[in-house]
Each structure stands twice: as C-alpha cells, then as structure tokens.
Design an enzyme around this catalytic site. Sequence first.
Site, PDB file in Angstrom:
ATOM      1  N   GLY A 174       0.816  -1.201   0.000  1.00 15.34           N
ATOM      2  CA  GLY A 174       0.000   0.000   0.000  1.00 15.34           C
ATOM      3  C   GLY A 174       0.855   1.259   0.000  1.00 15.34           C
ATOM      4  N   ASP A 201      -1.454 -13.748   5.565  1.00 16.89           N
ATOM      5  CA  ASP A 201      -2.848 -13.378   5.804  1.00 16.89           C
ATOM      6  C   ASP A 201      -2.997 -13.055   7.283  1.00 16.89           C
ATOM      7  OD1 ASP A 201      -5.546 -13.105   6.115  1.00 16.89           O
ATOM      8  OD2 ASP A 201      -6.082 -15.124   5.415  1.00 16.89           O
ATOM      9  N   ILE A 202      -3.076 -11.768   7.606  1.00 16.67           N
ATOM     10  CA  ILE A 202      -3.082 -11.382   9.014  1.00 16.67           C
ATOM     11  C   ILE A 202      -4.415 -11.675   9.697  1.00 16.67           C
ATOM     12  CG2 ILE A 202      -1.265  -9.664   8.753  1.00 16.67           C
ATOM     13  CD1 ILE A 202      -3.421  -7.485   8.771  1.00 16.67           C
ATOM     14  N   ALA A 250      -5.109  -2.392   6.212  1.00 12.84           N
ATOM     15  CA  ALA A 250      -6.431  -1.973   6.680  1.00 12.84           C
ATOM     16  C   ALA A 250      -7.440  -2.073   5.551  1.00 12.84           C
ATOM     17  CB  ALA A 250      -6.393  -0.536   7.199  1.00 12.84           C
ATOM     18  N   TYR A 251      -8.698  -2.170   5.925  1.00  8.48           N
ATOM     19  CA  TYR A 251      -9.803  -2.036   4.994  1.00  8.48           C
ATOM     20  C   TYR A 251     -10.128  -0.545   4.973  1.00  8.48           C
ATOM     21  CZ  TYR A 251     -14.209  -3.174   2.640  1.00  8.48           C
ATOM     22  OH  TYR A 251     -15.235  -3.265   1.731  1.00  8.48           O
ATOM     23  N   THR A 252      -9.837   0.136   3.874  1.00  9.99           N
ATOM     24  CA  THR A 252      -9.914   1.603   3.851  1.00  9.99           C
ATOM     25  C   THR A 252     -10.981   2.185   2.930  1.00  9.99           C
ATOM     26  OG1 THR A 252      -8.187   1.692   2.150  1.00  9.99           O
ATOM     27  CG2 THR A 252      -7.473   1.861   4.461  1.00  9.99           C
ATOM     28  N   ASP A 289      -8.197   9.341  11.556  1.00 11.20           N
ATOM     29  CA  ASP A 289      -9.032  10.417  12.085  1.00 11.20           C
ATOM     30  C   ASP A 289     -10.513  10.043  12.066  1.00 11.20           C
ATOM     31  OD1 ASP A 289      -8.958  10.483   9.239  1.00 11.20           O
ATOM     32  OD2 ASP A 289      -9.711  12.540   9.228  1.00 11.20           O
ATOM     33  N   TYR A 314     -16.258   2.023   8.744  1.00 12.57           N
ATOM     34  CA  TYR A 314     -14.800   2.129   8.682  1.00 12.57           C
ATOM     35  C   TYR A 314     -14.227   2.661   9.991  1.00 12.57           C
ATOM     36  CZ  TYR A 314     -10.213   4.080   7.588  1.00 12.57           C
ATOM     37  OH  TYR A 314      -8.876   4.416   7.627  1.00 12.57           O
TER      38      TYR A 314
END
Length: 290
Positions: free
Chosen positions: A10, A36-37, A60-62, A102, A126
């Site tokens: 990323g 694969d975490i 992260a899933y963003t 944030d 999220y």
Amino acid sequence: MNILVTGANGQLGTCLRNAAKGSADNYIFTDVAELDITDAAAVSKAVSDNDVKVIINCAAYTNVDKAEDDAAFAEKLNAGAVRNLAEAAKANDGTLIHISTDYVFGKEPYNIPCKEDQKGTPTGVYGTTKLHGEQAIAESGVKSLVIRTAWLYSEYGKNFVKTMLGLTATKPELKVVFDQVGTPTYAQDLADVIFAIVECRRYEGREGIYHYSNEGVCSWYDFTKIIAEIAGHTGCDIQPCHSDEFPSKVRRPSYSVLDKTKIKETFGIKVPYWTDSLKKCIKNLKENEA
C-alpha cells in the site's frame, strides 16, 4: 532486529520500503500474498519463526463507502487481524506500531484539533472498525504505539491527489466539498517518522496513542485548488459545494484536524507544512511521467 511490515504494497508500506533502504535492521515486508493477518495461527508462526520484535501494521480495509456493505470483512481486517498481531507481538515480547485514522472521530461537532485522549465517536463502519482495532490492542496488553493519521496521499496507488491531478487536467469544471475540514498527510513524511522511531528504538518506554498529519488545515476544496495550482492546471473551474450534493452511505467527519503536540514533543520531530509536502509529491509524479 527483525521488523515485520504488513500491508507493505500500500501507500504507507511502499514509503516505508523507501525509508528503510540501507537500514541495519531486517525489514520483512509482507502483504496478503505472503501473510494473511486474519489467520491468527499464520501470524503467530511468522512472528515466532522470524523472532520479530517490532510489527508495523499498515494493512487496513480503507474503502469508506464499501465498508458500509462489507462490515463483517472490515471488522475482520481492521479489528480481528489487529488483535492477531497484538497477541503475536506480546507473545514474542515485541512492540506493535499500528496505523489508525481520524475517522475514529466525527460524530461530535468538534471545532478544535482532536487530541489523543478524546473519546472516539465514529460515524460509519470504517471508523468504528478502526476504533475496535485500537481497543483490541489496549485489551491485549501488548507494548504498542497507535498512530492516527488522516487524508493520506503519495506517489503510489490510488489517492485523492492523483485523482484530482487527473480530473483538473481534463475537466472544464469540478465541484469539491468545502464543509469537510482536516489536514492532508504525505505518506513519505509519516513513513520517515515511523522509521526514525524504530531505527533509534525510541518507541521503548513511550508507548501510547499519537497523532500525525502534516501541519495546517484545509477543506477538500482548498486541497484541490492547491493541487491544481501546483500542477499548473489552470483550465479547470473548481467550485466549492456542500457534502449533501454528493450523497454517500456514510457521513464523513466535518472536522477531523489532529492535534500533533504529543508526537512532536515526545519524539522531537518537526512536521512539514502540508503544501510543502504536496509540492514534493507532485514534483516526483511529474518527474516519473517524463
């Protein structure tokens, strides 16, 4: 020392690769293809077999909008996987450096910069799952640094700066929201700070939650105007608009400026002003095109 970096393909992970070149430490860069975490056993084995003493979690899933329809997987990656990393780091007497957001704020109408001890009030899946990740770290008892950041961009991957560079170069007019205010963060600046903290072992005894973004404040409209100005894209008429003109499944924070006093005082760092870093990024992008 062996250092495991997750989400290494990323934006931030790629910038960490840049920062860590020449380091005497052994950085193990992984993404989902290598580790694969969400698999607790796989994480435990990777940390134990490699005697990992620091984990830097950039995964992260963003996708903020998509998360509203994919809550289970967002929770699995943003909270469950974080718990796996925390438990593995603790079992190996290591430290977890975790990147948060944030978006753990936003429900309350803040008008002063958010501090680290401020209560999390996320407005969507999220932010909620990222807050759950922070809570999982606290519950695990692992030695950790949680670094919340915002509006991340870089020369790599998909991000707001690259999208706006394309749109302002090709569209005669553009509307951008002016009622969401925060601070852009150049991923290379954040990566350099993380690298410096790890390289000098400055995380020891300084565990806790920190905020990092570039200095200054702007809206997405202001951000876009400066992007176009730096790039020399004068042919696009950029106009401000309200958020409700772009209906979304999630309400984004209207004000999520992060107070960076703690990280500056604790680690003695100087944070670049957001337009200075933006100029660097756009210069690099233009040079890469040449």
